[in-house]
Motif scaffolding. Structure first.
Motif, PDB file in Angstrom:
ATOM      1  N   UNK A   1       0.841  -1.198   0.000  1.00 23.89           N
ATOM      2  CA  UNK A   1       0.000   0.000   0.000  1.00 23.89           C
ATOM      3  C   UNK A   1       0.874   1.245   0.000  1.00 23.89           C
ATOM      4  N   UNK A   2       0.699   2.097  -1.020  1.00 23.16           N
ATOM      5  CA  UNK A   2       1.412   3.361  -1.078  1.00 23.16           C
ATOM      6  C   UNK A   2       0.524   4.495  -0.593  1.00 23.16           C
ATOM      7  N   UNK A   3       1.131   5.642  -0.351  1.00 23.97           N
ATOM      8  CA  UNK A   3       0.402   6.797   0.172  1.00 23.97           C
ATOM      9  C   UNK A   3       0.777   8.027  -0.642  1.00 23.97           C
ATOM     10  N   UNK A   4      -0.203   8.916  -0.847  1.00 23.79           N
ATOM     11  CA  UNK A   4       0.064  10.078  -1.686  1.00 23.79           C
ATOM     12  C   UNK A   4      -0.760  11.275  -1.253  1.00 23.79           C
ATOM     13  N   UNK A   5      -0.123  12.434  -1.298  1.00 24.74           N
ATOM     14  CA  UNK A   5      -0.808  13.716  -1.160  1.00 24.74           C
ATOM     15  C   UNK A   5      -0.858  14.370  -2.531  1.00 24.74           C
ATOM     16  N   UNK A   6      -2.019  14.883  -2.893  1.00 21.85           N
ATOM     17  CA  UNK A   6      -2.176  15.668  -4.108  1.00 21.85           C
ATOM     18  C   UNK A   6      -2.339  17.120  -3.676  1.00 21.85           C
ATOM     19  N   UNK A   7      -1.270  17.899  -3.800  1.00 23.49           N
ATOM     20  CA  UNK A   7      -1.250  19.268  -3.287  1.00 23.49           C
ATOM     21  C   UNK A   7      -1.748  20.211  -4.375  1.00 23.49           C
ATOM     22  N   UNK A   8      -2.941  20.780  -4.161  1.00 19.94           N
ATOM     23  CA  UNK A   8      -3.543  21.648  -5.160  1.00 19.94           C
ATOM     24  C   UNK A   8      -3.960  22.963  -4.511  1.00 19.94           C
ATOM     25  N   UNK A   9      -4.436  23.869  -5.337  1.00 17.55           N
ATOM     26  CA  UNK A   9      -4.877  25.179  -4.861  1.00 17.55           C
ATOM     27  C   UNK A   9      -4.589  26.232  -5.911  1.00 17.55           C
ATOM     28  N   UNK A  10      -5.132  27.438  -5.730  1.00 18.03           N
ATOM     29  CA  UNK A  10      -4.917  28.509  -6.707  1.00 18.03           C
ATOM     30  C   UNK A  10      -3.444  28.850  -6.849  1.00 18.03           C
ATOM     31  N   UNK A 118      -8.561  15.379 -16.171  1.00 20.71           N
ATOM     32  CA  UNK A 118      -7.180  14.916 -16.146  1.00 20.71           C
ATOM     33  C   UNK A 118      -6.781  14.375 -14.782  1.00 20.71           C
ATOM     34  N   UNK A 119      -6.988  15.173 -13.736  1.00 17.75           N
ATOM     35  CA  UNK A 119      -6.522  14.744 -12.412  1.00 17.75           C
ATOM     36  C   UNK A 119      -7.426  13.676 -11.808  1.00 17.75           C
ATOM     37  N   UNK A 120      -8.664  13.650 -12.205  1.00 17.50           N
ATOM     38  CA  UNK A 120      -9.525  12.545 -11.756  1.00 17.50           C
ATOM     39  C   UNK A 120      -8.979  11.228 -12.288  1.00 17.50           C
ATOM     40  N   UNK A 121      -8.602  11.207 -13.565  1.00 13.22           N
ATOM     41  CA  UNK A 121      -8.026   9.997 -14.157  1.00 13.22           C
ATOM     42  C   UNK A 121      -6.649   9.692 -13.573  1.00 13.22           C
ATOM     43  N   UNK A 122      -5.902  10.747 -13.253  1.00 14.42           N
ATOM     44  CA  UNK A 122      -4.602  10.575 -12.610  1.00 14.42           C
ATOM     45  C   UNK A 122      -4.768   9.883 -11.255  1.00 14.42           C
ATOM     46  N   UNK A 123      -5.749  10.336 -10.494  1.00 17.68           N
ATOM     47  CA  UNK A 123      -6.016   9.748  -9.183  1.00 17.68           C
ATOM     48  C   UNK A 123      -6.462   8.293  -9.320  1.00 17.68           C
ATOM     49  N   UNK A 124      -7.332   8.023 -10.267  1.00 22.94           N
ATOM     50  CA  UNK A 124      -7.801   6.657 -10.469  1.00 22.94           C
ATOM     51  C   UNK A 124      -6.636   5.739 -10.823  1.00 22.94           C
ATOM     52  N   UNK A 125      -5.676   6.269 -11.567  1.00 22.58           N
ATOM     53  CA  UNK A 125      -4.499   5.466 -11.916  1.00 22.58           C
ATOM     54  C   UNK A 125      -3.685   5.149 -10.662  1.00 22.58           C
ATOM     55  N   UNK A 126      -3.516   6.137  -9.783  1.00 17.50           N
ATOM     56  CA  UNK A 126      -2.791   5.896  -8.534  1.00 17.50           C
ATOM     57  C   UNK A 126      -3.517   4.854  -7.677  1.00 17.50           C
ATOM     58  N   UNK A 127      -4.828   4.916  -7.652  1.00 12.04           N
ATOM     59  CA  UNK A 127      -5.600   3.942  -6.874  1.00 12.04           C
ATOM     60  C   UNK A 127      -5.393   2.535  -7.430  1.00 12.04           C
ATOM     61  N   UNK A 130      -2.572   0.880  -6.136  1.00 10.95           N
ATOM     62  CA  UNK A 130      -2.709   0.597  -4.702  1.00 10.95           C
ATOM     63  C   UNK A 130      -2.186   1.728  -3.823  1.00 10.95           C
ATOM     64  N   UNK A 131      -2.490   2.978  -4.217  1.00  6.17           N
ATOM     65  CA  UNK A 131      -2.162   4.151  -3.409  1.00  6.17           C
ATOM     66  C   UNK A 131      -3.416   4.657  -2.696  1.00  6.17           C
ATOM     67  N   UNK A 132      -3.263   5.006  -1.439  1.00  6.01           N
ATOM     68  CA  UNK A 132      -4.265   5.800  -0.744  1.00  6.01           C
ATOM     69  C   UNK A 132      -3.932   7.263  -0.983  1.00  6.01           C
ATOM     70  N   UNK A 133      -4.895   8.028  -1.488  1.00  3.46           N
ATOM     71  CA  UNK A 133      -4.629   9.395  -1.914  1.00  3.46           C
ATOM     72  C   UNK A 133      -5.504  10.371  -1.142  1.00  3.46           C
ATOM     73  N   UNK A 134      -4.912  11.508  -0.772  1.00  2.00           N
ATOM     74  CA  UNK A 134      -5.632  12.585  -0.103  1.00  2.00           C
ATOM     75  C   UNK A 134      -5.337  13.896  -0.818  1.00  2.00           C
ATOM     76  N   UNK A 135      -6.362  14.717  -1.005  1.00  2.00           N
ATOM     77  CA  UNK A 135      -6.170  16.044  -1.566  1.00  2.00           C
ATOM     78  C   UNK A 135      -5.821  17.020  -0.445  1.00  2.00           C
ATOM     79  N   UNK A 136      -4.764  17.779  -0.651  1.00  2.88           N
ATOM     80  CA  UNK A 136      -4.400  18.860   0.260  1.00  2.88           C
ATOM     81  C   UNK A 136      -4.637  20.161  -0.490  1.00  2.88           C
ATOM     82  N   UNK A 137      -5.709  20.864  -0.121  1.00  7.98           N
ATOM     83  CA  UNK A 137      -6.104  22.087  -0.818  1.00  7.98           C
ATOM     84  C   UNK A 137      -5.622  23.296  -0.028  1.00  7.98           C
TER      85      UNK A 137
END
Length: 267
Positions: A1-10, A118-127, A130-137
């Motif tokens: 199991x991998x772990x990932x933060x997706x750091x987004x924001x303006x 794009x990023x929805x598909x990117x996230x689905x690929x990470x899943x 076997x990555x657990x992903x969290x958005x950091x806004x």
């Protein structure tokens, strides 16, 4: 199991600064993380780059060769990344263990998270990897000076949350630049009735029904909670990291280094 933060924001909300400070903090507590640059327009970094999308495609090349502007060029770059998830990204991920912790430093154009898939598909690929992903806004704390800007920030964050369908941690960045923190306290976890009252004071009467609908929408999605982040303080960073780790279930089957954080005091 991998772990990932997706750091987004303006743009300008402090995403790269957050990634740099997070890396330094984890280095101090001897916790391994890897920062990934997903911004094809990025130039300089204050952290070691584990993967760099510019090795696949860069914004400058796209603008020069295709004659696109910055926004159109960035969307083109991200769509090119999407087309190469099974090739470039998988090849890069294969260089890391299955239980690695990755932090993705993303571009600032909000339409990438709210309008295009794009990023929805990117996230689905990470899943699928076997990555657990969290958005950091991240939202600049200076946006929180009045209720209208607060609602605007909430709606942008909500749009990304609905599009990406991931656990979401909202962070008020650049708290070290805020001169009067008391002005922000009422917006960190406000009551809907307070927001509606303040919004009605600042908007014309004909917008009363719209104001009520906006507040009900934000409230129903529990999107009115923000975590302040002061990068000068180690305890602030460790608290934010602990909240994110909880969202992605990091360390549930292992000893979490968060337990050692109180050895280092902050200012």
């Amino acid at each position: 199991m991998g772990y990932a933060q997706l750091v987004i924001g303006p743009a300008g909300s402090g995403k790269s600064t957050y990634c740099s400070s997070l890396y330094k903090h984890c280095e101090t507590v001897r916790r391994a993380i890897h920062i990934v640059n997903l911004d094809p327009a990025a130039e300089n970094f204050d952290y070691p780059v584990a993967m760099d999308v510019r090795e696949l495609i860069s914004l400058d090349d796209v603008m020069e060769e295709l004659g696109l502007g910055p926004n159109g060029g960035l969307v083109y770059c991200m769509e090119h990344l999407e087309d190469n998830l099974n090739d470039w990204l998988d090849e890069e991920l294969d260089n890391y263990l299955d239980d690695e912790y990755l932090v993705f430093d993303c571009p600032g154009q909000i339409e990438l998270y709210s309008h295009v898939p794009v990023f929805r598909n990117f996230v689905e690929h990470l899943k699928r990897r076997n990555f657990n992903v969290c958005v950091v806004y991240l939202l600049d704390s200076q946006f929180m000076v009045d209720v209208t800007k607060f609602i605007s920030g909430c709606m942008a964050s909500l749009s990304a949350m609905v599009q990406l369908e991931l656990p979401h941690v909202n962070i008020l960045s650049k708290m070290d630049l805020v001169t009067n923190k008391k002005d922000l306290e009422e917006f960190l976890d406000p009551e809907p009735t307070f927001l509606l009252s303040e919004l009605n004071k600042r908007m014309a009467p004909q917008y009363a029904k719209l104001n009520k609908a906006l507040i009900e929408l934000v409230s129903s999605y529990s999107m009115v909670s923000f975590i302040p982040l002061d990068l000068r303080k180690e305890k602030s960073i460790q608290y934010v990291l602990a909240q994110i780790d909880n969202c992605i279930q990091y360390g549930e089957d292992a000893d979490v280094k968060v337990k050692d954080f109180d050895q280092d005091d902050d200012e």
